[in-house]
Design an enzyme around this catalytic site. Structure first.
Site, PDB file in Angstrom:
ATOM      1  CG  HIS A 121     -23.524  24.924   5.979  1.00 11.92           C
ATOM      2  ND1 HIS A 121     -24.613  25.423   5.289  1.00 11.92           N
ATOM      3  CD2 HIS A 121     -23.384  23.647   5.565  1.00 11.92           C
ATOM      4  CE1 HIS A 121     -25.108  24.476   4.511  1.00 11.92           C
ATOM      5  NE2 HIS A 121     -24.379  23.388   4.654  1.00 11.92           N
ATOM      6  CG  ASP A 198     -25.339  26.102  12.140  1.00 12.00           C
ATOM      7  OD1 ASP A 198     -25.918  25.053  12.483  1.00 12.00           O
ATOM      8  OD2 ASP A 198     -24.931  26.304  10.971  1.00 12.00           O
ATOM      9  CD  GLN A 201     -22.312  18.871  10.514  1.00 15.27           C
ATOM     10  OE1 GLN A 201     -21.994  17.803  11.044  1.00 15.27           O
ATOM     11  NE2 GLN A 201     -22.856  18.917   9.321  1.00 15.27           N
ATOM     12  CE  LYS A 224     -26.849  19.050   8.512  1.00 11.05           C
ATOM     13  NZ  LYS A 224     -26.169  18.598   7.296  1.00 11.05           N
ATOM     14  CB  CYS A 362     -22.604  23.914   1.962  1.00  7.18           C
ATOM     15  SG  CYS A 362     -23.682  23.081   0.829  1.00  7.18           S
TER      16      CYS A 362
END
Ligand code: PMP
Length: 404
Positions: A121, A198, A201, A224, A362
């Protein structure tokens, strides 16, 4: 999972758009909030609001206690060793920028290298690029294949004595690939290179154990995972957090301030300058408790079923290109309806009440990999159903009739 009971917890799912029941398939961008989170935010403002770590009065003490309980709850959720390894930030973007700035100030110098992947991202690309510009360092990219799998052999070849840090997504926001982060970290550590993962997600979809993963930094966003916006987490191993400098100066992060010199507070406060989003942190816990009350393994199974069902139904249409066919995926599908522009498709589907993301998500380098200028992304959350996927398929057929 009692899906009707779960759906009843999310008031927004009863909304209509353009007179049609809302089908919310944009969970990769942000998730909807259960009553437990909405009520927490309301209740705190009505009855408990007061700045943390500042006063000796009742409300301030109470807010401070709840905030520190939230830190402990996050520690437990990701199985960090210590609560002081959990820093509250504004979100994934804030966390990555913080590490890129702070780690970069201390450890990255001219001609050094930073390794990221082709499927990141922008939040895990641009802060490292900015650092490289400041320090005259270089960015190295791990490529992925057309299925959306990282080339691990190539990855190892990128590492050398100049590599300072690796920043990699746990799950791609566009391809849905769940990366073998444990293996990547093991290889990196053989070369004494720290790894930032990261988790924006991954955290909403699968259990995360930062000790088992052995990552040096792990970051995610509250919004999220059914929690409030403007709150996120930076987990860092104690050793690293003690070594890197604070990335913001201000109130609460200091021990003693004089005009000659300032000394910093201990962990975790030295990384939490100013008035933090303490209500966000406190109510994030309601979201984590909510997810835990259903069970991450149950959620994973439900979402996996949604993914398989949607993939099959899209493939059966015979005119859909799906981007990302990794064997291990989160519940997200990026696709195009052949020969139809994604914006046209997105607009028609929107009028049918189906909320999805269209564009580059993104992650422009992913689009560049496939030579496209964007696609449509359906991302499923714990409250979605196969009936909603049927509505999407009907919508796509309509788009095909209109534009095909
Ligand atoms: N990384 C990934 C993989 C993401 O999907 C996102 C959000 N789309 C981010 C980082 C940035 O998260 P936020 O906007 O919450 O800071």
């Amino acid at each position: 999972m009692d899906i009707n009971k779960i759906r009843a917890d999310f008031p927004i799912l009863k909304e209509e758009v353009y007179g049609k029941p809302l089908v919310y398939f944009d969970n990769g961008a942000t998730t909807q909030k259960p009553l437990q989170v909405i009520d927490c935010i309301n209740h705190f403002h009505r009855h408990k609001n007061s700045s943390i770590h500042r006063g000796v009065h009742f409300l301030s003490d109470q807010a401070t206690e709840e905030y520190e309980k939230a830190r402990e709850a996050v520690r437990s959720f990701i199985n960090a060793s210590y609560a002081h390894e959990v820093i509250f930030t504004s979100g994934t973007t804030g966390s990555i920028n913080g590490v890129a700035f702070s780690f970069g100030e201390k450890y990255v110098h001219e001609n050094d290298e930073i390794v990221i992947s082709e499927m990141e991202h922008h939040a895990n690309i641009v802060p490292w690029q900015m650092l490289c510009e400041r320090k005259n360092a270089r960015l190295k990219i791990i490529p992925f294949d057309d299925k959306g799998l990282l080339n691990i052999e190539q990855f190892e070849k990128l590492l050398n004595e100049k590599t300072r840090i690796i920043a990699i997504t746990h799950a791609s926001n566009t391809l849905a690939t769940i990366n073998p982060v444990k293996e990547i970290i093991k290889i990196a550590h053989r070369h004494n290179i720290p790894v930032l993962v990261d988790g924006a997600q991954s955290v909403p979809h699968l259990p995360v154990d930062v000790q088992d993963m052995d990552c040096d930094f792990f970051v995610f966003s509250g919004h999220k995972i059914y929690g409030p916006t403007g709150i996120g987490v930076l987990y860092g191993k104690e050793k690293w957090l003690n070594e890197i400098p604070p990335f913001q100066g201000g109130g609460d992060m200091v021990e003693k301030v004089t005009f000659e010199k300032t000394t910093y507070n201990q962990l975790p406060y030295r990384f939490e300058a100013g008035t933090t989003n303490y209500i966000g942190a406190i109510c994030l816990i309601k979201a984590l408790e909510y997810v835990q009350s259903i069970g991450l393994l149950e959620i994973q199974e439900h979402e996996h079923n949604l993914l398989s069902y949607a993939t099959k139904r899209l493939d059966d249409l015979g005119y859909i290109t799906i981007y990302g066919r990794a064997p291990q995926k989160t519940s997200l599908i990026s696709f195009n309806i052949n020969d139809i522009h994604h914006y046209d498709a997105g607009m028609v589907l929107d009028k049918m009440g189906i909320a999805m993301r269209t564009g580059t998500h993104c992650a422009q380098p992913v689009m560049q990999h496939y030579g496209i200028d964007g696609n449509i992304r359906a991302s499923f959350g714990l409250y979605n159903t196969t009936e909603e996927i049927d509505l999407l398929i009907e919508g796509i057929k309509k788009v095909k009739t209109m534009f095909g």
